[in-house]
Design a protein around this motif. Structure first.
Motif, PDB file in Angstrom:
ATOM      1  N   THR A  30     -32.843  -6.334  19.629  1.00 41.68           N
ATOM      2  CA  THR A  30     -33.408  -7.683  19.712  1.00 41.68           C
ATOM      3  C   THR A  30     -34.504  -7.844  18.669  1.00 41.68           C
ATOM      4  O   THR A  30     -35.393  -6.998  18.558  1.00 41.68           O
ATOM      5  CB  THR A  30     -33.990  -7.951  21.107  1.00 41.68           C
ATOM      6  OG1 THR A  30     -32.957  -7.824  22.077  1.00 41.68           O
ATOM      7  CG2 THR A  30     -34.587  -9.351  21.186  1.00 41.68           C
ATOM      8  N   THR A  31     -34.435  -8.921  17.911  1.00 45.02           N
ATOM      9  CA  THR A  31     -35.446  -9.212  16.898  1.00 45.02           C
ATOM     10  C   THR A  31     -36.316 -10.371  17.370  1.00 45.02           C
ATOM     11  O   THR A  31     -35.804 -11.418  17.763  1.00 45.02           O
ATOM     12  CB  THR A  31     -34.791  -9.600  15.556  1.00 45.02           C
ATOM     13  OG1 THR A  31     -34.011  -8.495  15.093  1.00 45.02           O
ATOM     14  CG2 THR A  31     -35.834  -9.964  14.521  1.00 45.02           C
ATOM     15  N   VAL A  32     -37.624 -10.164  17.347  1.00 39.21           N
ATOM     16  CA  VAL A  32     -38.570 -11.234  17.663  1.00 39.21           C
ATOM     17  C   VAL A  32     -39.472 -11.434  16.455  1.00 39.21           C
ATOM     18  O   VAL A  32     -40.129 -10.501  15.995  1.00 39.21           O
ATOM     19  CB  VAL A  32     -39.424 -10.897  18.902  1.00 39.21           C
ATOM     20  CG1 VAL A  32     -40.462 -11.985  19.151  1.00 39.21           C
ATOM     21  CG2 VAL A  32     -38.539 -10.720  20.133  1.00 39.21           C
ATOM     22  N   LEU A  68     -50.106  -7.963  20.347  1.00 37.92           N
ATOM     23  CA  LEU A  68     -49.042  -8.808  20.883  1.00 37.92           C
ATOM     24  C   LEU A  68     -47.678  -8.274  20.474  1.00 37.92           C
ATOM     25  O   LEU A  68     -46.749  -8.224  21.295  1.00 37.92           O
ATOM     26  CB  LEU A  68     -49.233 -10.240  20.377  1.00 37.92           C
ATOM     27  CG  LEU A  68     -48.279 -11.306  20.902  1.00 37.92           C
ATOM     28  CD1 LEU A  68     -48.304 -11.383  22.417  1.00 37.92           C
ATOM     29  CD2 LEU A  68     -48.642 -12.667  20.295  1.00 37.92           C
ATOM     30  N   ASN A  69     -47.557  -7.841  19.236  1.00 35.37           N
ATOM     31  CA  ASN A  69     -46.294  -7.273  18.775  1.00 35.37           C
ATOM     32  C   ASN A  69     -45.922  -6.025  19.559  1.00 35.37           C
ATOM     33  O   ASN A  69     -44.748  -5.803  19.867  1.00 35.37           O
ATOM     34  CB  ASN A  69     -46.372  -6.946  17.279  1.00 35.37           C
ATOM     35  CG  ASN A  69     -45.782  -8.047  16.417  1.00 35.37           C
ATOM     36  OD1 ASN A  69     -44.748  -8.620  16.750  1.00 35.37           O
ATOM     37  ND2 ASN A  69     -46.439  -8.347  15.315  1.00 35.37           N
ATOM     38  N   ARG A  70     -46.902  -5.196  19.886  1.00 38.51           N
ATOM     39  CA  ARG A  70     -46.623  -3.989  20.667  1.00 38.51           C
ATOM     40  C   ARG A  70     -46.077  -4.353  22.050  1.00 38.51           C
ATOM     41  O   ARG A  70     -45.116  -3.744  22.534  1.00 38.51           O
ATOM     42  CB  ARG A  70     -47.896  -3.146  20.822  1.00 38.51           C
ATOM     43  CG  ARG A  70     -48.331  -2.431  19.569  1.00 38.51           C
ATOM     44  CD  ARG A  70     -49.362  -1.354  19.871  1.00 38.51           C
ATOM     45  NE  ARG A  70     -50.595  -1.893  20.434  1.00 38.51           N
ATOM     46  CZ  ARG A  70     -51.645  -2.272  19.715  1.00 38.51           C
ATOM     47  NH1 ARG A  70     -51.605  -2.199  18.392  1.00 38.51           N
ATOM     48  NH2 ARG A  70     -52.742  -2.709  20.310  1.00 38.51           N
ATOM     49  N   TYR A 109     -32.103 -18.230  14.794  1.00 39.11           N
ATOM     50  CA  TYR A 109     -32.629 -17.594  16.003  1.00 39.11           C
ATOM     51  C   TYR A 109     -31.975 -18.202  17.251  1.00 39.11           C
ATOM     52  O   TYR A 109     -31.576 -19.372  17.251  1.00 39.11           O
ATOM     53  CB  TYR A 109     -34.154 -17.740  16.068  1.00 39.11           C
ATOM     54  CG  TYR A 109     -34.857 -16.809  15.104  1.00 39.11           C
ATOM     55  CD1 TYR A 109     -35.128 -15.493  15.452  1.00 39.11           C
ATOM     56  CD2 TYR A 109     -35.219 -17.246  13.828  1.00 39.11           C
ATOM     57  CE1 TYR A 109     -35.750 -14.631  14.562  1.00 39.11           C
ATOM     58  CE2 TYR A 109     -35.838 -16.383  12.929  1.00 39.11           C
ATOM     59  CZ  TYR A 109     -36.101 -15.082  13.304  1.00 39.11           C
ATOM     60  OH  TYR A 109     -36.704 -14.227  12.415  1.00 39.11           O
ATOM     61  N   ASP A 110     -31.870 -17.409  18.294  1.00 37.02           N
ATOM     62  CA  ASP A 110     -31.202 -17.844  19.525  1.00 37.02           C
ATOM     63  C   ASP A 110     -32.095 -18.686  20.425  1.00 37.02           C
ATOM     64  O   ASP A 110     -31.600 -19.426  21.276  1.00 37.02           O
ATOM     65  CB  ASP A 110     -30.723 -16.626  20.323  1.00 37.02           C
ATOM     66  CG  ASP A 110     -29.689 -15.822  19.554  1.00 37.02           C
ATOM     67  OD1 ASP A 110     -28.715 -16.432  19.079  1.00 37.02           O
ATOM     68  OD2 ASP A 110     -29.857 -14.598  19.428  1.00 37.02           O
ATOM     69  N   ALA A 111     -33.409 -18.547  20.273  1.00 38.09           N
ATOM     70  CA  ALA A 111     -34.336 -19.293  21.122  1.00 38.09           C
ATOM     71  C   ALA A 111     -35.676 -19.397  20.414  1.00 38.09           C
ATOM     72  O   ALA A 111     -35.981 -18.626  19.495  1.00 38.09           O
ATOM     73  CB  ALA A 111     -34.523 -18.605  22.475  1.00 38.09           C
TER      74      ALA A 111
END
Length: 202
Positions: free
Chosen positions: A18-20, A6-8, A58-60
């Motif tokens: 962008t950081t998730v 999922l991270n990939r 976090y933005d969202a």
């Protein structure tokens, strides 16, 4: 293995810079959406995760489960956007074509997802659902057993073609695991019909 895959997929979808932060549910088995009682445990955790995300700047906040469990409750708790995998996939599909169909991982999901279609007011675009004959455990096995995964993807293709026969212009894979399998194999259409890669769209 699912978290790594999922991270990939997420990393490949993001713009540079962008950081998730990927956060799974920790206090339940993650199968809450199969049973209404267990879903309450997941929903509580979703709400508190949303509040934590807002506190941390976090933005969202994105809900990556196709059930969208906790989306309304989380939106009441925070002032940042809260988006759900199902709602996003359904609306993107509606933008891309006049009709859509969903391929679910098992019949157990069908009623739950039909409720989402109705809740989001998209029944007129909906042509049907086709369920694969699999389970959460089999999907996890497919993360590491590539020959087994091939059989899962073939099930998806068979179900998707049935939806095309019913008049679906867009196909929505309704489950994070199958979305990851399709994204990793760069499968974005079937017989020229687009497949909504919901995690990427989200």
């Amino acid at each position: 293995p699912y978290g790594e895959a999922l991270n990939r997929v997420i990393k490949a979808a993001c713009d540079p810079g962008t950081t998730v932060h990927l956060q799974g549910v920790r206090k339940s088995a993650g199968i809450g959406v199969h049973y209404r009682f267990l879903e309450h445990h997941d929903m509580r955790e979703v709400m508190f995760n949303a509040m934590q995300a807002e506190r941390e700047g976090y933005d969202a906040f994105l809900i990556g489960n196709i059930s969208d469990a906790g989306i309304r409750e989380a939106r009441e708790c925070v002032n940042i956007p809260v988006l759900g995998l199902c709602e996003t996939s359904l609306h993107i599909a509606s933008i891309m074509g006049a009709s859509f169909g969903l391929v679910t991982i098992s019949p157990k999901w069908n009623l739950r997802l039909m409720e989402n279609v109705q809740r989001y007011g998209l029944e007129r675009r909906y042509v049907g659902m086709e369920a694969m004959n699999t389970s959460a455990i089999e999907l996890k096995r497919a993360m590491i057993d590539l020959p087994f995964r091939k059989g899962i993807v073939e099930q998806f293709n068979t179900a998707a073609k049935k939806l095309l026969d019913k008049g679906a212009e867009i196909i929505i894979p309704a489950g994070g695991d199958i979305i990851v399998f399709l994204a990793e194999s760069h499968t974005y259409e079937i017989e020229r019909a687009p497949i909504v890669t919901g995690i990427v769209e989200l």
